[in-house]
Design an enzyme around this catalytic site. Sequence first.
Site, PDB file in Angstrom:
ATOM      1  N   LEU A 227     -73.397  24.533 -32.330  1.00 52.52           N
ATOM      2  CA  LEU A 227     -74.649  24.163 -31.672  1.00 52.52           C
ATOM      3  C   LEU A 227     -74.639  24.445 -30.160  1.00 52.52           C
ATOM      4  CD1 LEU A 227     -77.434  22.783 -32.069  1.00 52.52           C
ATOM      5  CD2 LEU A 227     -76.333  20.635 -31.431  1.00 52.52           C
ATOM      6  N   ASP A 228     -75.638  25.194 -29.700  1.00 51.16           N
ATOM      7  CA  ASP A 228     -75.830  25.466 -28.273  1.00 51.16           C
ATOM      8  C   ASP A 228     -74.609  26.124 -27.630  1.00 51.16           C
ATOM      9  OD1 ASP A 228     -78.353  24.328 -28.491  1.00 51.16           O
ATOM     10  OD2 ASP A 228     -77.631  22.343 -27.931  1.00 51.16           O
ATOM     11  N   ASN A 229     -73.856  26.829 -28.421  1.00 51.76           N
ATOM     12  CA  ASN A 229     -72.636  27.412 -27.879  1.00 51.76           C
ATOM     13  C   ASN A 229     -72.575  28.929 -28.018  1.00 51.76           C
ATOM     14  OD1 ASN A 229     -70.238  27.047 -26.505  1.00 51.76           O
ATOM     15  ND2 ASN A 229     -69.043  27.214 -28.404  1.00 51.76           N
TER      16      ASN A 229
END
Lengths: 284, 284, 284, 284
Positions: A227-229
């Site tokens: 996530l969000d990486n």
Amino acid sequence: MKNTATLLISCPDRKGIVATVANFLYRNGGNILHADQHLDRNLGLFFTRIEWDMTDFKLTKKDIVKKFTPTARDFKMEWRLEYSNYLPKVAILVSKEEHCLSDLLSRYKNREISCLIPFVFSNHSNVKDLVEFYGIKFPHMPINGSNRKSVEEFILKLLDKDSIDLVVLAKYMQILSPDFIHRYKNRIINIHHSFLPSFIGAKPYHQAYQRGVKIIGATSHYVTEELDNGPIIEQDIIRISHRDTVERLISKGKDLEKIVLSRAVRWHLENRILIYGNKTVVFD
Amino acid sequence: MKNTATLLISCPDRKGIVATVANFLYRNGGNILHADQHLDRNLGLFFTRIEWDMTDFKLTKKDIVKKFTPTARDFKMEWRLEYSNYLPKVAILVSKEEHCLSDLLSRYKNREISCLIPFVFSNHSNVKDLVEFYGIKFPHMPINGSNRKSVEEFILKLLDKDSIDLVVLAKYMQILSPDFIHRYKNRIINIHHSFLPSFIGAKPYHQAYQRGVKIIGATSHYVTEELDNGPIIEQDIIRISHRDTVERLISKGKDLEKIVLSRAVRWHLENRILIYGNKTVVFD
Amino acid sequence: MKNTATLLISCPDRKGIVATVANFLYRNGGNILHADQHLDRNLGLFFTRIEWDMTDFKLTKKDIVKKFTPTARDFKMEWRLEYSNYLPKVAILVSKEEHCLSDLLSRYKNREISCLIPFVFSNHSNVKDLVEFYGIKFPHMPINGSNRKSVEEFILKLLDKDSIDLVVLAKYMQILSPDFIHRYKNRIINIHHSFLPSFIGAKPYHQAYQRGVKIIGATSHYVTEELDNGPIIEQDIIRISHRDTVERLISKGKDLEKIVLSRAVRWHLENRILIYGNKTVVFD
Amino acid sequence: MKNTATLLISCPDRKGIVATVANFLYRNGGNILHADQHLDRNLGLFFTRIEWDMTDFKLTKKDIVKKFTPTARDFKMEWRLEYSNYLPKVAILVSKEEHCLSDLLSRYKNREISCLIPFVFSNHSNVKDLVEFYGIKFPHMPINGSNRKSVEEFILKLLDKDSIDLVVLAKYMQILSPDFIHRYKNRIINIHHSFLPSFIGAKPYHQAYQRGVKIIGATSHYVTEELDNGPIIEQDIIRISHRDTVERLISKGKDLEKIVLSRAVRWHLENRILIYGNKTVVFD
């Protein structure tokens, strides 16, 4: 409409790459319009993006592939060939908030982003009129605890049917499954409303308010399973102060989100981005 | 040199605060030069900073304290009174890197920051000539595994002896003990070379490079026991690209660090900062 | 919807202004939500904006005017009283380019700007569908060498009929007559696509390209008789490089124009702007 | 210290330039470290900067000149060859204000700018101690109405004697004669304390204050005979508000001036700048 071809190459660094590629284009009548390169010395990796005029170029796409392949193999290149007269197909996924969607559609209509948008999918119905005003199909379907998987399958079929090249998550507040992400690897762009890696996950503006930062940001990135990486494409920021409530952070942030997402989409469509490891090279 | 007094107040919000304080100053001949206020509606807290001309003001400092105390008690105020003709005493702690120190000393000499700097302490000796060029004492002492505690005691004695009001960590690469921090609570300013809360701890530029961010930052904050987690005073950023190596990030970051630290020091010395919870109100 | 009143005052500086106004509100049960002030010491002018909750306030609008007028006269104040529950009426004038218009209408629909837009006028017809999609009237009329005066009269009648409070020039490429400007003094906001006072007049992006600047900007300002010389409300900038053609400057500039214009409109509608001389005070 | 050579080329655009130059380097064992190019399509001009590792390169400087000259002639190139192990000689001219000087000298000492500074000249004497602290000669001489010409001759002799490559005007408040400028054409860098072309000439911060701009800037540029009109190298800006007095504009501007001047100097010394017409290409 311009008539150019673009070659995007990554390979281990080695003497003679530039000379070899430049010779190949020169011998075949290619006039280079833009060329940019990057060398990651830590990893020993070389990247280049070369765009040339096709007007006097002697080779067809098929010819290029055939004649360039041995060179590419020799240099262990990963490479792509893109033509400016191909209009990439883009699908937008959106939830309730419409500011990013509205901004993208306005740019689409005014040809600030050069692509074809066959459909916009939403798990809500509030943006129906807006999407249809722009003459775009609007399949939509609510998502709840039990139908998540079948909705994804529905979307995947739509993507497949319209031969979608790029999926844009314009404030799509649903998490995609690893399988979905895998099938559109490096072809899903998301906008996250924080200056990553700060404030990953839910309610980043609330997190920013709590922490008392003096600047907030937004980040567009390719979606990966974590996530969000994923690889960051673009970020931008705006200054805030103690006077700004969470509501004002949200309002200020919207302008960032629109711009940062639209830049990422435009650069992707212009074939300016190379991904390696978890990073991007964005050729200017 | 201007002759003003500044009142800094925080208290629970309630009708009549502004009227009461303004009347107090007006009745005693005070001409308000700057007034700023802030209301945190979530917490129901009111903050104000009022600076007025002392030329025609009828009360001495002692009188003000005496006459204002009942009002302050009534409104449950936390308050401070500061005079522009008092020159705060500042100590700088520094390790090997001298760019922030050099910048602060140059501003000190040119009166961009208004204070007295009795000494600079370092755990290295390389900045000796620079500090002494500005006519400032330079006590220094190497720090190793075993003498950390005694060095802190040495510094604390120096701070005490010179009645230091503010401790500035200008790239001081040592962690202060909770006891030290407690004794100078809200009076130690640090510069961290990242856009907090991103990249807490060691080697933030290396972390930023690894993550592939497109913007880097620097943050000045008050030091609390939790590393890099104190109230943020100021942040600033600079755009980077895939072309920037870690070395170039470090180089670009230095300019941010100098500016962001010097702003925090100046604002603190101008009594513009109110701390509450883990946040700051910085009156402009 | 919040229920507040806002008092905007300019007057010669003098002791007791804050105390007097704060007392007036306090005595009548007003709880101050925001207060901001500014002192221009060169000109000896004092400015303030005070917003308070009307919930427990004892006076009607009529009462306020009646009771505050003697005070205002005494302090030689210019003052305005605004209520948050009045929805200002805005007309937009636009030519062919639609990016600013589209952005404003999207914000209008999403209530990022709080007003009523009875009509959009254009000297072209290309934005007809867009305007009507948002349910707004679209009177339009081509302008040529001979009908300029009668078109202006037509627009003035429309403005009058709908009791328009604010005229927004969202890339309206016509010069308004002094008479028009005079009738809507301090109530016409324009967006100029340069960092004023650089590049006044036609084709600012071309001028910027010729001059070889490294940053371009946009400026929103109130319209006065002198071209591009009215009080500046807001400016913003973006970095460019030698790689940017005029076309790319235009494209990058559009994002600035949208944001800088929308901020000016929002601040005006929130009664945050005071004009004096050829400058603005924008209370935050 | 790295051992590289850099070729800077401008020439009319034509097929085969990149291939020819890349082949030349490849055949002689050069490993390209950085290559950047730019095409000004309006003027039909091509620019490139290529830096390569000299470690395995087979040609001496003399050889390169000999072997590359026919190619250069064929393509009508203007070209320069620079070696990283040559330390350029820089002279600084300064008047009374020392913030830019102090910043440059600190960077010089810390090797942020790579050059040799044989002397600093001033028409005042107040920076004497500072300059001498850094071990640099400090010839100085007051300038008045009658000795302007002889002072310039004095400076020119100093420049000549120390074989100065670059003259930096670090807030030198004197206008240089056309003859002086001509002799150091494209080798004099100035810092102007405004966002050019706004506020040319004297007292730009006062002009900015009068105009009521919301952002101020600084500009570094090569000096030409027309005041503040030479090729711009770099600009940067900072946001201001109605609260900022002229004094605060000056103070905020100083930080811009330091950074914008130091970037220009560094880029010039790293041979990253190509000048054409009245513009610069700054290779990143």
